[in-house]
Motif scaffolding. Structure first.
Motif, PDB file in Angstrom:
ATOM      1  N   ALA A  30       0.841  -1.206   0.000  1.00  0.00           N
ATOM      2  CA  ALA A  30       0.000   0.000   0.000  1.00  0.00           C
ATOM      3  C   ALA A  30       0.870   1.249   0.000  1.00  0.00           C
ATOM      4  CB  ALA A  30      -0.924  -0.001   1.211  1.00  0.00           C
ATOM      5  N   PHE A  31       0.392   2.271  -0.684  1.00  0.00           N
ATOM      6  CA  PHE A  31       1.032   3.592  -0.752  1.00  0.00           C
ATOM      7  C   PHE A  31       2.407   3.581  -1.431  1.00  0.00           C
ATOM      8  CE2 PHE A  31      -1.775   3.557   2.979  1.00  0.00           C
ATOM      9  CZ  PHE A  31      -2.668   4.560   2.612  1.00  0.00           C
ATOM     10  N   THR A  32       2.718   2.533  -2.198  1.00  0.00           N
ATOM     11  CA  THR A  32       4.010   2.474  -2.886  1.00  0.00           C
ATOM     12  C   THR A  32       3.868   2.509  -4.401  1.00  0.00           C
ATOM     13  OG1 THR A  32       4.065   0.053  -2.981  1.00  0.00           O
ATOM     14  CG2 THR A  32       5.036   1.092  -1.014  1.00  0.00           C
ATOM     15  N   GLY A  33       2.687   2.242  -4.936  1.00  0.00           N
ATOM     16  CA  GLY A  33       2.492   2.159  -6.380  1.00  0.00           C
ATOM     17  C   GLY A  33       2.490   3.520  -7.042  1.00  0.00           C
ATOM     18  N   GLU A  34       2.796   3.512  -8.311  1.00  0.00           N
ATOM     19  CA  GLU A  34       2.913   4.739  -9.090  1.00  0.00           C
ATOM     20  C   GLU A  34       1.604   5.528  -9.177  1.00  0.00           C
ATOM     21  OE1 GLU A  34       4.406   6.030 -13.581  1.00  0.00           O
ATOM     22  OE2 GLU A  34       4.334   3.914 -13.039  1.00  0.00           O
ATOM     23  N   TYR A  35       0.460   4.844  -9.117  1.00  0.00           N
ATOM     24  CA  TYR A  35      -0.817   5.511  -9.397  1.00  0.00           C
ATOM     25  C   TYR A  35      -1.749   5.670  -8.193  1.00  0.00           C
ATOM     26  CZ  TYR A  35       0.742   4.515 -14.135  1.00  0.00           C
ATOM     27  OH  TYR A  35       1.482   4.425 -15.290  1.00  0.00           O
ATOM     28  N   TRP A  36      -1.339   5.291  -7.001  1.00  0.00           N
ATOM     29  CA  TRP A  36      -2.278   5.355  -5.870  1.00  0.00           C
ATOM     30  C   TRP A  36      -2.764   6.773  -5.617  1.00  0.00           C
ATOM     31  CZ3 TRP A  36      -1.968   7.943  -1.232  1.00  0.00           C
ATOM     32  CH2 TRP A  36      -0.720   8.476  -0.885  1.00  0.00           C
ATOM     33  N   ASP A  37      -1.936   7.793  -5.844  1.00  0.00           N
ATOM     34  CA  ASP A  37      -2.353   9.178  -5.616  1.00  0.00           C
ATOM     35  C   ASP A  37      -2.252  10.007  -6.900  1.00  0.00           C
ATOM     36  OD1 ASP A  37       0.401   9.298  -5.822  1.00  0.00           O
ATOM     37  OD2 ASP A  37       0.662  10.617  -4.096  1.00  0.00           O
ATOM     38  N   GLY A  63      -8.314   6.012   0.320  1.00  0.00           N
ATOM     39  CA  GLY A  63      -7.504   6.014   1.530  1.00  0.00           C
ATOM     40  C   GLY A  63      -6.844   4.683   1.827  1.00  0.00           C
ATOM     41  N   CYS A  64      -6.895   3.745   0.874  1.00  0.00           N
ATOM     42  CA  CYS A  64      -6.374   2.393   1.100  1.00  0.00           C
ATOM     43  C   CYS A  64      -4.935   2.220   0.607  1.00  0.00           C
ATOM     44  CB  CYS A  64      -7.291   1.365   0.453  1.00  0.00           C
ATOM     45  SG  CYS A  64      -7.387   1.490  -1.344  1.00  0.00           S
ATOM     46  N   GLY A  65      -4.448   3.180  -0.198  1.00  0.00           N
ATOM     47  CA  GLY A  65      -3.076   3.088  -0.688  1.00  0.00           C
ATOM     48  C   GLY A  65      -2.911   2.426  -2.035  1.00  0.00           C
ATOM     49  N   TRP A  66      -4.017   2.066  -2.682  1.00  0.00           N
ATOM     50  CA  TRP A  66      -3.994   1.515  -4.031  1.00  0.00           C
ATOM     51  C   TRP A  66      -4.912   2.353  -4.907  1.00  0.00           C
ATOM     52  CZ3 TRP A  66      -4.146  -1.940   0.120  1.00  0.00           C
ATOM     53  CH2 TRP A  66      -3.057  -2.816   0.222  1.00  0.00           C
ATOM     54  N   PRO A  67      -4.650   2.392  -6.212  1.00  0.00           N
ATOM     55  CA  PRO A  67      -5.589   3.073  -7.100  1.00  0.00           C
ATOM     56  C   PRO A  67      -6.972   2.433  -6.963  1.00  0.00           C
ATOM     57  CG  PRO A  67      -3.590   2.457  -8.285  1.00  0.00           C
ATOM     58  CD  PRO A  67      -3.524   1.806  -6.935  1.00  0.00           C
ATOM     59  N   SER A  68      -7.991   3.276  -6.838  1.00  0.00           N
ATOM     60  CA  SER A  68      -9.361   2.783  -6.645  1.00  0.00           C
ATOM     61  C   SER A  68     -10.305   3.463  -7.626  1.00  0.00           C
ATOM     62  CB  SER A  68      -9.818   3.045  -5.211  1.00  0.00           C
ATOM     63  OG  SER A  68      -9.013   2.338  -4.300  1.00  0.00           O
ATOM     64  N   TYR A  69     -11.209   2.675  -8.174  1.00  0.00           N
ATOM     65  CA  TYR A  69     -12.156   3.134  -9.192  1.00  0.00           C
ATOM     66  C   TYR A  69     -13.533   2.603  -8.830  1.00  0.00           C
ATOM     67  CZ  TYR A  69      -7.623   3.277 -11.483  1.00  0.00           C
ATOM     68  OH  TYR A  69      -6.300   3.492 -11.747  1.00  0.00           O
ATOM     69  N   PHE A  70     -14.596   3.356  -9.187  1.00  0.00           N
ATOM     70  CA  PHE A  70     -15.931   2.861  -8.861  1.00  0.00           C
ATOM     71  C   PHE A  70     -16.568   2.044  -9.975  1.00  0.00           C
ATOM     72  CE2 PHE A  70     -16.782   7.389  -9.975  1.00  0.00           C
ATOM     73  CZ  PHE A  70     -17.662   7.220 -11.045  1.00  0.00           C
ATOM     74  N   GLU A  71     -15.941   2.012 -11.167  1.00  0.00           N
ATOM     75  CA  GLU A  71     -16.425   1.125 -12.229  1.00  0.00           C
ATOM     76  C   GLU A  71     -15.363   0.993 -13.313  1.00  0.00           C
ATOM     77  OE1 GLU A  71     -19.995   2.680 -13.998  1.00  0.00           O
ATOM     78  OE2 GLU A  71     -19.019   4.516 -14.644  1.00  0.00           O
ATOM     79  N   PRO A  72     -15.373  -0.140 -14.023  1.00  0.00           N
ATOM     80  CA  PRO A  72     -14.456  -0.301 -15.154  1.00  0.00           C
ATOM     81  C   PRO A  72     -14.933   0.526 -16.348  1.00  0.00           C
ATOM     82  CG  PRO A  72     -15.748  -2.297 -14.839  1.00  0.00           C
ATOM     83  CD  PRO A  72     -16.138  -1.349 -13.757  1.00  0.00           C
ATOM     84  N   LEU A  73     -14.004   0.846 -17.224  1.00  0.00           N
ATOM     85  CA  LEU A  73     -14.325   1.586 -18.443  1.00  0.00           C
ATOM     86  C   LEU A  73     -15.301   0.790 -19.305  1.00  0.00           C
ATOM     87  CD1 LEU A  73     -13.572   4.156 -20.056  1.00  0.00           C
ATOM     88  CD2 LEU A  73     -11.755   2.845 -21.113  1.00  0.00           C
ATOM     89  N   TYR A 117     -13.008  -0.823  -6.942  1.00  0.00           N
ATOM     90  CA  TYR A 117     -12.045  -1.654  -7.647  1.00  0.00           C
ATOM     91  C   TYR A 117     -10.670  -1.226  -7.155  1.00  0.00           C
ATOM     92  CZ  TYR A 117     -15.686  -3.343 -10.759  1.00  0.00           C
ATOM     93  OH  TYR A 117     -16.813  -3.950 -11.271  1.00  0.00           O
ATOM     94  N   CYS A 118     -10.071  -2.045  -6.314  1.00  0.00           N
ATOM     95  CA  CYS A 118      -8.786  -1.768  -5.675  1.00  0.00           C
ATOM     96  C   CYS A 118      -7.714  -2.471  -6.513  1.00  0.00           C
ATOM     97  CB  CYS A 118      -8.838  -2.308  -4.247  1.00  0.00           C
ATOM     98  SG  CYS A 118      -7.397  -1.947  -3.270  1.00  0.00           S
ATOM     99  N   ILE A 119      -6.962  -1.685  -7.296  1.00  0.00           N
ATOM    100  CA  ILE A 119      -6.128  -2.224  -8.368  1.00  0.00           C
ATOM    101  C   ILE A 119      -4.651  -1.917  -8.116  1.00  0.00           C
ATOM    102  CG2 ILE A 119      -5.753  -2.192 -10.865  1.00  0.00           C
ATOM    103  CD1 ILE A 119      -8.555  -3.252 -10.025  1.00  0.00           C
ATOM    104  N   ASN A 120      -3.794  -2.864  -8.384  1.00  0.00           N
ATOM    105  CA  ASN A 120      -2.351  -2.659  -8.250  1.00  0.00           C
ATOM    106  C   ASN A 120      -1.830  -1.740  -9.351  1.00  0.00           C
ATOM    107  OD1 ASN A 120      -1.317  -4.679  -6.111  1.00  0.00           O
ATOM    108  ND2 ASN A 120      -2.710  -5.902  -7.363  1.00  0.00           N
ATOM    109  N   SER A 121      -1.036  -0.736  -8.988  1.00  0.00           N
ATOM    110  CA  SER A 121      -0.394   0.120  -9.994  1.00  0.00           C
ATOM    111  C   SER A 121       0.453  -0.711 -10.953  1.00  0.00           C
ATOM    112  CB  SER A 121       0.505   1.162  -9.330  1.00  0.00           C
ATOM    113  OG  SER A 121      -0.237   2.136  -8.657  1.00  0.00           O
ATOM    114  N   LEU A 122       1.084  -1.767 -10.440  1.00  0.00           N
ATOM    115  CA  LEU A 122       1.949  -2.607 -11.273  1.00  0.00           C
ATOM    116  C   LEU A 122       1.173  -3.364 -12.361  1.00  0.00           C
ATOM    117  CD1 LEU A 122       4.362  -3.899  -8.510  1.00  0.00           C
ATOM    118  CD2 LEU A 122       5.011  -2.529 -10.501  1.00  0.00           C
TER     119      LEU A 122
END
Length: 130
Positions: A30-37, A63-73, A117-122
């Motif tokens: 958490a909080f280390t990925g390129e896109y979390w913020d 606030g979880c430290g990972w990129p988060s989205y409310f729906e996929p494209l 959707y809690c997604i890994n930046s990687l």
């Protein structure tokens, strides 16, 4: 169209860290990925095959430290499967084109979907808007 590669081909295509997340179902810290913020306008695509996955206007700070989205494209570009690893039951999110592990989806997101959707930046690559 499905993208299918050998494990060797995936290793050659992806960084060791992205390979561990996308092909071996790993998780970045958490909080280390390129896109979390990261909140620039654009589209987040699959790092492994380039499939468009999430739009920046569906991204929110969970606030979880990972990129988060409310729906996929496009809901057809992601697939959900039950994940019973680590002694819990979660819903795994995968790229429906190349089967890359992206992260997990939880029922605690904002309107209009109530999903996170809690997604890994990687698992992602960012294409900025023109």
């Amino acid at each position: 169209m499905k993208v299918i590669k050998s494990e060797q081909q995936w290793r050659e295509l992806l960084s060791p860290e992205s390979y561990q997340v996308t092909r071996q179902k790993g998780t970045e810290r958490a909080f280390t990925g390129e896109y979390w913020d990261h909140f620039q306008p654009g589209i987040y695509t699959c790092v492994a095959c380039g499939t468009p996955l999430f739009a920046s206007d569906t991204k929110f700070d969970a606030g979880c430290g990972w990129p988060s989205y409310f729906e996929p494209l496009n809901p057809q570009n992601v697939r959900e499967e039950t994940d019973t690893s680590h002694g819990m039951v979660r819903t795994e999110v995968l790229c429906n084109v190349c089967d890359a592990h992206l992260g997990h989806v939880f029922p605690d997101g904002p309107p209009p979907t109530g999903l996170r959707y809690c997604i890994n930046s990687l698992s992602l690559r960012f294409d900025p808007a023109e």
